[in-house]
Write a protein that holds these residues in place. Structure first.
Motif, PDB file in Angstrom:
ATOM      1  N   ARG A  68      76.479  56.571  38.903  1.00 58.96           N
ATOM      2  CA  ARG A  68      75.165  56.468  38.265  1.00 58.96           C
ATOM      3  C   ARG A  68      75.290  56.248  36.768  1.00 58.96           C
ATOM      4  O   ARG A  68      76.223  56.726  36.126  1.00 58.96           O
ATOM      5  N   PHE A 109      72.597  55.832  33.216  1.00 53.05           N
ATOM      6  CA  PHE A 109      71.212  55.871  32.736  1.00 53.05           C
ATOM      7  C   PHE A 109      71.120  55.178  31.389  1.00 53.05           C
ATOM      8  O   PHE A 109      71.827  55.548  30.446  1.00 53.05           O
ATOM      9  N   SER A 160      65.982  55.141  26.992  1.00 50.75           N
ATOM     10  CA  SER A 160      64.611  54.647  27.154  1.00 50.75           C
ATOM     11  C   SER A 160      64.197  53.881  25.893  1.00 50.75           C
ATOM     12  O   SER A 160      64.685  54.170  24.799  1.00 50.75           O
ATOM     13  N   MET A 220      73.315  66.420  36.395  1.00 52.91           N
ATOM     14  CA  MET A 220      72.067  65.923  36.980  1.00 52.91           C
ATOM     15  C   MET A 220      70.991  67.014  36.989  1.00 52.91           C
ATOM     16  O   MET A 220      69.818  66.752  36.769  1.00 52.91           O
ATOM     17  N   TRP A 221      71.435  68.247  37.236  1.00 55.25           N
ATOM     18  CA  TRP A 221      70.487  69.376  37.234  1.00 55.25           C
ATOM     19  C   TRP A 221      69.896  69.553  35.827  1.00 55.25           C
ATOM     20  O   TRP A 221      68.691  69.737  35.650  1.00 55.25           O
ATOM     21  N   ARG A 238      69.669  67.313  33.531  1.00 57.25           N
ATOM     22  CA  ARG A 238      68.800  66.182  33.240  1.00 57.25           C
ATOM     23  C   ARG A 238      67.435  66.334  33.923  1.00 57.25           C
ATOM     24  O   ARG A 238      66.391  66.188  33.301  1.00 57.25           O
ATOM     25  N   GLU A 239      67.488  66.688  35.216  1.00 61.62           N
ATOM     26  CA  GLU A 239      66.254  66.705  35.993  1.00 61.62           C
ATOM     27  C   GLU A 239      65.386  67.928  35.695  1.00 61.62           C
ATOM     28  O   GLU A 239      64.209  67.797  35.368  1.00 61.62           O
ATOM     29  N   GLY A 276      63.535  67.218  32.398  1.00 64.83           N
ATOM     30  CA  GLY A 276      62.429  66.486  33.025  1.00 64.83           C
ATOM     31  C   GLY A 276      62.708  64.997  33.145  1.00 64.83           C
ATOM     32  O   GLY A 276      61.789  64.175  33.015  1.00 64.83           O
ATOM     33  N   ASN A 277      63.951  64.633  33.371  1.00 64.87           N
ATOM     34  CA  ASN A 277      64.387  63.224  33.481  1.00 64.87           C
ATOM     35  C   ASN A 277      64.017  62.401  32.261  1.00 64.87           C
ATOM     36  O   ASN A 277      63.883  61.189  32.334  1.00 64.87           O
ATOM     37  N   ASN A 278      63.870  63.072  31.154  1.00 70.91           N
ATOM     38  CA  ASN A 278      63.308  62.407  29.988  1.00 70.91           C
ATOM     39  C   ASN A 278      64.176  62.551  28.738  1.00 70.91           C
ATOM     40  O   ASN A 278      63.828  62.017  27.694  1.00 70.91           O
ATOM     41  N   CYS A 279      65.260  63.323  28.860  1.00 70.05           N
ATOM     42  CA  CYS A 279      66.080  63.585  27.671  1.00 70.05           C
ATOM     43  C   CYS A 279      67.468  62.997  27.845  1.00 70.05           C
ATOM     44  O   CYS A 279      68.106  63.227  28.869  1.00 70.05           O
TER      45      CYS A 279
END
Ligand code: PRX
Length: 655
Positions: free
Chosen positions: A14, A16, A19, A397-398, A400-401, A405-408
């Protein structure tokens, strides 16, 4: 780490991308890598302008491998840069430290103006006690603002702090004091751990007994518990610092003036005093903090959840944040002081935006379950950092999620006590991130992954991590031991820094850290030497021989496992195994620290040895990790390992 784990990890695919919204406002742009790599020295000279100098440097790097100087003709004061200049720039009313105590509701808010006064008072008090430029001062403190104040006051005087983690034993404190000949100690009566007062001063008293050069001990009253008192050398903080003048005019010191020592474990039994000098360290701290965490001093609330007793606390609680003039949270307690949701309460209430911690803590929080963080609004978080050991993709992943909030962006930062500041990490908003990878060297830093011959490995291959060019915050040496410095870091590949870590470069050229390649263990992000623990165990009267290995552990990354033979025949001790094991564990705890206490001790009549008498630790590691045994043909007695495997389940204890 077990081989299978590494394998699974390296098949992580994976990735990322940053953004667009984050990228738009990022402090650094991708072009910085190119600019820095064209002329790293010029790039670092540019970064040195982040500091305020009493005499600006004209020089950059002078490199006589392995000894470097940076900005050598400049002069500056570290404490002035962290505190006074922000006040002079009109930011005195800004909060510097929002301290949160172990007990809920106990807080202190200290502005930059107040910090200036407190540091000045402390500098004046230390001067009265006899501290002056060049002196070494041991700091053995809980996570209270006075720890930061003392460190800043010490360097303000041009003296050096040697912070010893408050979890270390009296013996460990004494050996560090003796090695660098500290004449002064700053400490507290005790510290709180989940509401329970734990004494500190008795360990200092014990150390002072064997350190006759100690002239003064400055003691903060934290727990209010009774302490023994020696009128000749002990001084209460509130009777000295609090009564001192709040004005202290500081002077500039040469850029290469020694700033601090931080003791860390190496491959041999004796911890080494890693030396850092002033300007280079500060340039590294301020630049990496601003870039790696994308710091916006006007709006960010930063929290490095580490202890000042480690290098992470030095660079990213004390120096990086204060040099950047941010507001930071400093937390005294454990992650579950007051409940398993304590961290998330703090993040929500204080609107923490930058959180930096270690994988072992992330794994613990993960184990406790998401129900502890779900009730809280964590949307203030912007960047999440990880440090100290390889982070497994699952924990990444924990983090991050559930935390981010999958945003940082998640920055997995690789560095060491010796490097002074972060060397390898993604840059948020610039670099893509991969779960478990530290990605690439920061601008101005040059790393490589090489084979045993020092040849760069192609993408898709593993090897040894090296740093190929000098950088400002690199250690200037091991206190009192230049030979060990050369031998440890610079002899394997002359002129190139050998970090002691294994690494892999993936097909994209991104870097994955694989753990130590030497006898250094990493337990919960704490660096421990197998040899040091073996020495401690052998110091226990009943023990004949000991072999210590770091076995992989789900929560702590690695755990200490010790294989021990006793002096008397096992029969005589059969009934006392549990008692002896516990006594050995306590002995290690006292000799080094509770952190070093073996998770398991296996009493065995024999250790597996080669014909030349070398203990086969590799096989013991296989046993400890309950893996299929490697090649046993070189052993004098191949049946020994099978016997030890059998014992593994019987004679062991676990916390
Ligand atoms: O093995 C590496 C590991 O920690 C070692 C340095 O330990 P210390 O000097 O105590 O400093 C820890 C905090 C900077 C390294 O040799 N290490 C540190 N960060 C990472 C890491 N291993 C993998 N990934 C990291 N991000």
């Amino acid at each position: 780490m077990a081989n299978e784990q590494i394998e699974a990890w390296l098949h992580e695919m994976r990735s990322f991308e940053p953004s667009a919204t984050f990228a738009e406002k990022a402090n650094v742009s991708a072009s910085e890598y190119g600019t820095a790599s064209q002329d790293p020295e010029a790039w670092w000279q540019q970064q040195s302008k982040r500091l305020t100098w009493t005499t600006a440097p004209t020089k950059g790097l002078e490199w006589n491998p392995p000894f470097a100087t940076w900005f050598a003709d400049g002069m500056l004061n570290a404490s002035f840069n962290c505190v006074d200049r922000h006040v002079e720039a009109g930011k005195g009313s800004k909060v510097a430290i929002h301290w949160v105590g172990d007990g809920e509701g106990e807080e202190r808010v200290i502005t930059y103006s107040e910090l200036q006064e407190l540091v000045s008072k402390c500098a004046n008090a230390l001067t009265d006690l006899g501290v002056s430029s060049g002196d070494r001062v041991a700091v053995y403190m809980p996570m209270i603002p006075e720890a930061v104040i003392a460190m800043l006051a010490i360097v303000r005087l041009g003296a050096m702090h040697s912070v010893v983690f408050a979890g270390f034993s009296a013996d460990a404190l004494a050996s560090r004091i003796q090695d660098s000949d500290c004449h002064f100690i700053v400490t507290a009566d005790g510290q709180f751990r989940r509401g329970v007062p734990v004494p500190l001063k008795p360990a200092v008293d014990e150390a002072v007994n064997v350190c006759p050069n100690i002239e003064a001990v400055l003691v903060v009253e934290r727990t209010g518990t009774d302490v023994a008192w020696n009128d000749d050398i002990d001084h209460w903080w509130h009777e000295t610092v609090d009564l001192s003048s709040p004005i202290h005019n500081c002077e500039g010191f040469p850029a290469e003036h020694n700033m601090f020592l931080m003791y860390t474990s190496g491959t041999t039994g004796k911890p080494k005093g890693i030396l850092h000098s002033t300007a280079g360290y500060l340039v590294g701290a301020t630049t990496t903090y601003a870039n790696v965490f994308d710091i916006k001093p006007e709006s960010d609330i930063c929290w490095t959840a580490a202890d000042i007793g480690w290098i992470t606390g030095h660079t990213y609680i004390v120096y990086g944040p204060l040099l950047n003039g941010v507001t930071q949270v400093m937390y005294e307690g454990l992650p579950d002081s007051g409940g398993r949701d304590r961290w998330w309460k703090i993040v929500e209430r204080l609107k923490v935006s930058i959180l930096y911690t270690a994988p072992t803590t992330i794994r613990t929080l993960m184990k406790w379950g998401t129900e502890h963080l779900q009730p809280y609004d964590l949307s203030s978080l912007r960047v999440l950092g990880s440090v100290g050991e390889p982070i497994n993709p699952e924990a990444w992943m924990w983090y991050r999620e559930f935390v981010g909030g999958n945003n940082c962006p998640i920055v997995d930062t690789w560095w060491q006590t010796e490097t002074g500041s972060i060397m390898i990490s993604p840059l948020p908003g610039v670099t893509s991130t991969k779960p478990g990878a530290a990605m690439r060297a920061l601008p101005g830093i040059n790393v490589d992954v090489v084979d045993e011959a020092g040849k760069s490995v192609p993408n898709g291959h593993g090897g040894l991590l090296v740093i190929t060019k000098p950088w400002p915050s690199m250690t200037r040496g091991i206190w009192g031991d230049p030979e060990r410095f050369e031998e440890t870091y610079w002899s394997k590949f002359p002129g190139i820094y050998f970090a002691g870590d294994g690494a892999k470069r993936d097909e994209d050229g991104d870097i994955w850290l694989l753990g130590r390649v030497d006898d250094v263990m990493n337990v919960s992000g704490h660096r421990l030497s197998t040899t040091e623990i073996e020495h401690a165990i052998v110091g226990f009267p009943a023990v004949a021989e000991a072999a210590v290995v770091g076995a992989s552990d789900e929560t702590t990354g690695q755990a200490v496992v010790a294989f021990v033979t006793l002096k008397l025949s096992e029969d005589e001790h059969e009934n006392d195994h549990a008692v002896i094991i516990e006594a050995i564990r306590q002995h290690v705890s006292k000799a080094i620290s509770p952190i070093a206490k073996p998770r398991q001790i296996i009493l065995t009549p024999e250790l597996p040895k080669t014909r030349s008498g070398k203990i086969m630790r590799r096989l013991l590691k296989d046993v400890a990790e309950q893996r299929t045994l490697g090649d046993v043909t070189t052993l004098t007695d191949p049946t020994v390992v099978a016997m030890i495997s059998g014992l593994m389940g019987q004679h062991s204890t676990e916390d």
